[in-house]
Scaffold this active site. Structure first.
Site, PDB file in Angstrom:
ATOM      1  N   GLU A  98       0.847  -1.182   0.000  1.00  0.00           N
ATOM      2  CA  GLU A  98       0.000   0.000   0.000  1.00  0.00           C
ATOM      3  C   GLU A  98       0.887   1.238   0.000  1.00  0.00           C
ATOM      4  O   GLU A  98       1.943   1.245   0.622  1.00  0.00           O
ATOM      5  CB  GLU A  98      -0.838  -0.034   1.292  1.00  0.00           C
ATOM      6  CG  GLU A  98      -1.729   1.150   1.497  1.00  0.00           C
ATOM      7  CD  GLU A  98      -2.518   1.060   2.805  1.00  0.00           C
ATOM      8  OE1 GLU A  98      -2.496   0.006   3.468  1.00  0.00           O
ATOM      9  OE2 GLU A  98      -3.147   2.072   3.152  1.00  0.00           O
ATOM     10  N   TYR A 159     -14.651  -9.487   1.453  1.00  0.00           N
ATOM     11  CA  TYR A 159     -14.860 -10.585   2.405  1.00  0.00           C
ATOM     12  C   TYR A 159     -16.332 -10.625   2.799  1.00  0.00           C
ATOM     13  O   TYR A 159     -16.952 -11.685   2.879  1.00  0.00           O
ATOM     14  CB  TYR A 159     -14.013 -10.417   3.672  1.00  0.00           C
ATOM     15  CG  TYR A 159     -12.545 -10.103   3.450  1.00  0.00           C
ATOM     16  CD1 TYR A 159     -11.918 -10.364   2.229  1.00  0.00           C
ATOM     17  CD2 TYR A 159     -11.775  -9.558   4.477  1.00  0.00           C
ATOM     18  CE1 TYR A 159     -10.584 -10.071   2.036  1.00  0.00           C
ATOM     19  CE2 TYR A 159     -10.437  -9.268   4.289  1.00  0.00           C
ATOM     20  CZ  TYR A 159      -9.836  -9.510   3.069  1.00  0.00           C
ATOM     21  OH  TYR A 159      -8.521  -9.213   2.887  1.00  0.00           O
ATOM     22  N   GLU A 209     -16.785   1.156  -5.934  1.00  0.00           N
ATOM     23  CA  GLU A 209     -16.928   2.228  -4.964  1.00  0.00           C
ATOM     24  C   GLU A 209     -16.746   3.556  -5.677  1.00  0.00           C
ATOM     25  O   GLU A 209     -16.363   3.584  -6.849  1.00  0.00           O
ATOM     26  CB  GLU A 209     -15.936   2.064  -3.813  1.00  0.00           C
ATOM     27  CG  GLU A 209     -14.480   2.086  -4.243  1.00  0.00           C
ATOM     28  CD  GLU A 209     -13.518   1.774  -3.105  1.00  0.00           C
ATOM     29  OE1 GLU A 209     -13.826   0.907  -2.270  1.00  0.00           O
ATOM     30  OE2 GLU A 209     -12.453   2.405  -3.057  1.00  0.00           O
ATOM     31  N   HIS A 247      -9.120   5.352   0.635  1.00  0.00           N
ATOM     32  CA  HIS A 247      -8.513   4.908  -0.613  1.00  0.00           C
ATOM     33  C   HIS A 247      -8.258   6.101  -1.501  1.00  0.00           C
ATOM     34  O   HIS A 247      -9.025   7.039  -1.522  1.00  0.00           O
ATOM     35  CB  HIS A 247      -9.466   4.013  -1.410  1.00  0.00           C
ATOM     36  CG  HIS A 247      -9.564   2.643  -0.894  1.00  0.00           C
ATOM     37  ND1 HIS A 247     -10.265   1.672  -1.555  1.00  0.00           N
ATOM     38  CD2 HIS A 247      -9.074   2.063   0.204  1.00  0.00           C
ATOM     39  CE1 HIS A 247     -10.199   0.562  -0.873  1.00  0.00           C
ATOM     40  NE2 HIS A 247      -9.488   0.774   0.203  1.00  0.00           N
TER      41      HIS A 247
END
Lengths: 288, 388
Positions: A98, A159, A209, A247
């Site tokens: 990341e 998940y 998203e 994000h």
């Protein structure tokens, strides 16, 4: 069959000697993934619970026949590690790291594409083909083997939706977190086209998203190029314009890129969008 | 559609111009001022007429009265006194840029940004500057020259020519200046790890000189590790108080306007939780992502920030354990409740890694204001109910 990772995957883990790298490599191996090598400069000749470590990726490839890399290299060194993996001739690279600068990713995206390498991520949870192989940090126990392809920009939300599907008795061919950053190696369209070509995948769930226009582009692709049914979920309806939500991908500026705009684009192309993670799983269950 | 990626750290105009100058871009002479007296001194030093410009991370400051011409140092002082402390779209003006007034002949627009759809840098240039670029794109798209640059090849002189000839710049001297400017702007964009470099307006002075009259630069947060000088430009006072407190503790927190505090692990799951709160008839008070770890201390820190928001009437935890372990999050909740007085009820939904253990820890503690729920939707509904 499955896509991207399966029984033929021979994995080399970049930074296998690091804390994250060793933890997840061993979990991936315990799941049944062929973890054949590690790469860590200066650690050549060592091993991590029997997995041999090499100084360079190309040496690992030469000695073990590795065809796939999982990258756990810290952000400031990750771009270099990705170039190394591409130049070593690997077919598939899954980058978990990341925080890679976006300018590095602009160049890497092009570099990987030009060489026909499948790059997943960065900043992604990885790829699992239940019953076959798990590459990355996805908790395998949530997912069952089945015929639903699942592709997502998010980690834990993937998940959640996999869990909802499993509760309804539905399993997956392959689950892919493509990552939430602004520039990632593989887009929804890249993955959708592979699911379309995969004989075992019968239905696809796409989890998007706010931010960018990948979902809108994917909607058009689904309508024009796909025969398999696709269902979608979009997160971020209540995100206010201009706010960053963790994000890099979860950014909206102005009207384009909002969850509402994405939902409308998908529905206009005949793709059903679930209002909640539970509802999208129910839509899939109803269609089988 | 114009792809505008405004992620990262926004710089003030004067900071953007500092980066511009380092790469040779022409900007007007100016000085920073934080008090009316400093504005007066700056105007005295610069001589002649100056422009007093509010420094804020938001557009439309001119319309809001944040940009004023001053003919004398006395007037600059008076203008500064009026602008300092002014609120522009929620941003309080604390800094001013005092700049020599330019004699403007024409106004253009030039930017380079990240086109995430094409995954390439994108130049945009138009001779219709000084207005909102979205407006030009919508009403007069032919007037807007757009040009991608291959990130592996970088900028070549022909890119500059494509912009100037494309926009119909007739004067050769002007073309040369703009082409050099575009090359320099691309250098700022790549060498500073910017996601946006915008000059609006780019002016042609009466003497025929090109000048960057404004500078809007956004820098990729992920690249700040290799730009200490730019990282030091961050104005901690520009962020809301709660967000500042959260940043100091390393928690990803965005303040929103509702009454339900939300915590979860992973940006997508948290956003989905906000949506469910809204579906249940409530309004989220914040976005808070515990991230991958979700260690007990992180939970304590996050709860401290969220419960301190006086608007928050109930808090909902949504954890899907993966790397994050639910028992660790439960320990964090218990520690937080011991360390700080939390008046709001806390609804908890655990699934995934060690969820049962987490639920057991909470139920054994016999807390009166903690409410377990089996699903995220039920958790959201319960939180809305409890918030009344």
């Amino acid at each position: 069959m499955a896509i991207i990772v399966d029984k033929s995957t021979r994995l080399v883990v970049q930074n296998l000697t690091g804390r994250e790298g060793s933890f997840h490599a061993l979990r991936n191996r315990a799941y049944g993934t062929q973890v054949v090598a590690g790469a860590a400069p200066g650690h050549g000749g060592e091993d991590v619970e029997g997995i041999p470590v090499f100084n360079t990726v190309s040496e690992a490839v030469r000695e073990t026949g590795a065809n796939t890399a999982a990258t756990f290299v810290p952000a400031r060194f990750a771009a270099d590690a990705l170039y190394e993996a591409i130049d070593a001739g690997l077919e598939t690279i899954v980058c978990i790291t990341e925080g890679i600068p976006v300018h590095e990713m602009l160049r890497l995206y092009q570099y990987a594409r030009d060489r026909g390498v499948t790059l997943i991520g960065p900043n992604c949870p990885g790829v699992i083909s239940p019953g076959k192989a798990n590459v990355g940090i996805i908790p395998a126990e949530i997912f069952a083997q089945g015929s639903v392809g699942l592709v997502s920009r998010s980690g834990t939300l993937t998940y959640q939706i996999g869990y909802e599907l499993a509760q309804l008795g539905l399993g997956n061919t392959t689950v892919i977190g493509i990552g939430g950053d602004a520039v990632v190696g593989s887009s929804f369209i890249d993955i959708l086209s592979r699911f379309e070509a995969d004989p075992e995948t019968e239905i696809v769930v796409m989890v998007g998203e706010i931010g960018g226009d990948e979902e809108e582009r994917a909607a058009q692709f689904v309508a024009e190029e796909m025969t398999k049914p696709v269902f979608a979920y979009i997160a971020g309806f209540t995100a206010p314009p201009g706010k960053t939500m963790g994000h890099a991908g979860a950014i909206i500026s102005g009207s384009a890129g909002t969850a509402q705009a994405k939902k409308e684009a998908l529905e206009a192309r005949g793709i059903e969008v679930g209002t909640t993670p539970t509802e999208v799983a129910q839509l899939v269950a109803k269609s089988v | 559609m114009v792809s505008r990626l405004l992620l990262g750290m926004d710089l003030y105009e004067y900071q953007g111009k500092e980066l511009f100058r380092r790469h040779g871009l022409p900007t007007g002479a100016g000085k920073l001022a934080q008090t009316p007296a400093e504005a007066r001194a700056a105007a005295e030093e610069l001589g002649a007429a100056v422009v007093v410009k509010a420094q804020v991370h938001v557009g439309g400051r001119g319309k809001a009265g944040g940009v004023k011409v001053a003919a004398s140092p006395e007037e600059a002082e008076a203008r500064a006194a009026a602008i300092l402390g002014m609120e522009i779209k929620g941003h309080v003006v604390r800094r001013l840029w005092i700049e020599s007034a330019a004699e403007i002949e024409r106004e253009y627009y030039l930017s380079v940004t990240l086109d995430r759809g094409a995954k390439k840098p994108l130049f945009m240039f138009t001779t219709e500057g000084g207005v909102e670029i979205e407006q030009v794109a919508a009403t007069n798209p032919e007037a807007l020259v757009k040009l991608h640059v291959d990130p592996l090849e970088g900028f070549h002189p022909w890119h500059g020519r494509a912009l100037t000839f494309g926009a119909g710049i007739a004067d050769a001297n002007e073309r040369r200046q703009i082409e050099r400017l575009a090359s320099q702007l691309y250098e700022v964009f790549t060498s500073c790890d910017a996601t946006l470099c915008e000059i609006n307006p780019l002016v042609v002075t009466k003497a025929g000189e090109l000048l960057a009259l404004d500078a809007k630069v956004t820098v990729d947060d992920n690249a700040l590790f290799r730009h200490e000088d730019i990282a030091a430009m961050r104005d901690p006072e520009a962020a809301p108080l709660e967000e500042r407190a959260a940043r100091e503790k390393g928690v990803t927190y965005v303040k929103l306007d509702g009454e339900i505090g939300v915590l979860g692990n992973g940006a997508g799951l948290v956003m989905s939780t906000l949506d469910l709160v809204a579906l249940a008839g409530g309004r989220p008070a914040n976005f808070c992502d515990l991230g991958g770890g979700g260690a007990a201390q992180g939970v304590v820190d996050a709860l401290e920030v969220i419960s301190a928001d006086p608007q928050v009437k109930a808090i909902v935890f949504n954890i899907f354990g993966g790397i994050t372990r639910c028992d660790e999050v439960a320990r964090g909740i218990l520690q937080a409740l011991e360390a700080i007085a939390i008046a709001q009820p806390i609804v908890v939904r655990f699934d995934g890694t060690n969820a049962e253990e987490g639920r057991r820890l909470l139920s054994e503690a016999k807390l009166t204001n903690v409410y377990p729920e089996p699903t995220m939707l039920e958790a959201a509904k319960r939180a809305v109910e409890l918030a009344g």
